[in-house]
Design an enzyme around this catalytic site. Structure first.
Site, PDB file in Angstrom:
ATOM      1  N   GLU A 111     102.503  61.925  86.400  1.00 13.85           N
ATOM      2  CA  GLU A 111     101.461  62.870  85.984  1.00 13.85           C
ATOM      3  C   GLU A 111     100.185  62.139  85.565  1.00 13.85           C
ATOM      4  OE1 GLU A 111     103.054  65.422  82.949  1.00 13.85           O
ATOM      5  OE2 GLU A 111     104.726  66.073  84.210  1.00 13.85           O
ATOM      6  N   GLU A 127      99.094  71.773  89.241  1.00 16.32           N
ATOM      7  CA  GLU A 127      99.858  72.728  88.424  1.00 16.32           C
ATOM      8  C   GLU A 127      98.931  73.509  87.509  1.00 16.32           C
ATOM      9  OE1 GLU A 127     103.444  71.262  86.620  1.00 16.32           O
ATOM     10  OE2 GLU A 127     103.867  73.224  85.743  1.00 16.32           O
TER      11      GLU A 127
HETATM   12  O1  KIV Z   1     109.262  68.642  87.244  1.00 20.36           O
HETATM   13  C1  KIV Z   1     108.984  69.420  88.168  1.00 20.36           C
HETATM   14  O2  KIV Z   1     109.827  70.157  88.661  1.00 20.36           O
HETATM   15  C2  KIV Z   1     107.617  69.439  88.677  1.00 20.36           C
HETATM   16  C3  KIV Z   1     107.227  70.520  89.623  1.00 20.36           C
HETATM   17  C4  KIV Z   1     107.218  71.832  88.949  1.00 20.36           C
HETATM   18  C5  KIV Z   1     105.942  70.253  90.290  1.00 20.36           C
HETATM   19  O3  KIV Z   1     106.844  68.605  88.326  1.00 20.36           O
END
Ligand code: KIV
Length: 253
Positions: A113, A180
């Site tokens: 991220e 997101e």
């Molecule tokens: O952890 C996850 O499942 C994610 C997705 C929702 C993109 O990062």
């Protein structure tokens, strides 16, 4: 034929929508693969939807390796990506070490991220030959600092930062980027501007692809409702009903 991260990237130029879903174990990975999903993510969302944590910040590398191993035993045609969990990529060295651990467990790509804030880590992962999937917008691993899950891109400062981060990840060699909870207008602008695919979750219809947590799509957690998900199966209710019917069928002694 086995798909690669480059195949996912190439879908953008062909205008082919990328359908991505999460899976954390063998049967679900196999079922999603048989359904033709080209990108399957062992997400750190496993912490919330399977392990019962309040958020993703408690998920460890050991948790991720365990679930990546299980998912990879399905030997999917899909690209199997895995999340680097919270605090596992604070330096380029640590990021590469942990990305390699996920690859050793069976992942074919890793996701982390952030944008410019983690650019040295992204460059190091790509230089190590590991395909990298970006993640911008609402960053669940920062939920404690931010005090909740909030839509990103509403202010001019956030808009400018998101564009700069998306360009930076593209230049650093990411093969795609998850957006997101980004406002649909900003998600569309990013999608138009960058060469790699955008894969949206709660970011409107104009991304190059969409990703969902499979348990949300299939209604495994009937106590959770999410605005961005149209539930396709009431699995939670059906499981409850099937277990109840079986219990009643046992009768009395
Ligand atoms: O952890 C996850 O499942 C994610 C997705 C929702 C993109 O990062």
């Amino acid at each position: 034929m086995k798909l690669t991260a480059q195949d996912i990237r190439a879908m953008k130029a062909r205008g082919e929508k990328i359908a991505a879903l999460t899976a954390y174990d063998f049967p679900l990975t196999r079922l999603l693969d048989e359904a033709g999903i080209p990108l399957i993510l062992v997400g750190d969302s496993v912490g919330m939807v399977v392990l019962g944590y309040a958020d993703t910040t408690s998920v460890t590398m050991a948790d991720m390796e365990h679930h990546v191993r299980a998912a990879s035993r399905a030997k999917p045609r899909a690209v199997l990506a895995a999340d680097l969990p919270y605090a596992s990529y604070t330096t380029p060295e640590q990021a590469v070490t942990n990305a390699r651990r996920l690859v050793a467990a069976g992942a074919e790509a890793v996701k982390a991220e952030g944008g410019r804030a983690i650019l040295p880590q992204v460059r190091a992962i790509v230089a190590a030959g590991i395909p990298f999937l970006g993640h911008l917008g609402m960053l669940p691993q920062q939920v404690r600092e931010e005090g909740g899950y909030r839509i990103k891109g509403k202010t001019e400062a956030e808009h400018t930062a998101l564009l700069a981060d998306a360009h930076a990840l593209t230049e650093a060699g990411a093969f795609a980027v998850v957006l997101e909870l980004v406002t649909p207008v900003v998600a569309r602008e990013i999608t138009q501007q960058i060469a790699i695919p955008t894969i949206g979750i709660g970011s409107g219809p104009d991304c190059d692809g969409q990703i969902l947590v499979t348990q949300d799509l299939l209604g495994f957690l009937p106590w959770v409702t999410l605005k961005h998900v149209r539930v396709r199966l009431n699995a939670g209710e059906q499981i409850r009903e099937a277990a109840r019917a079986w219990r009643k069928g046992l009768g009395h002694h």
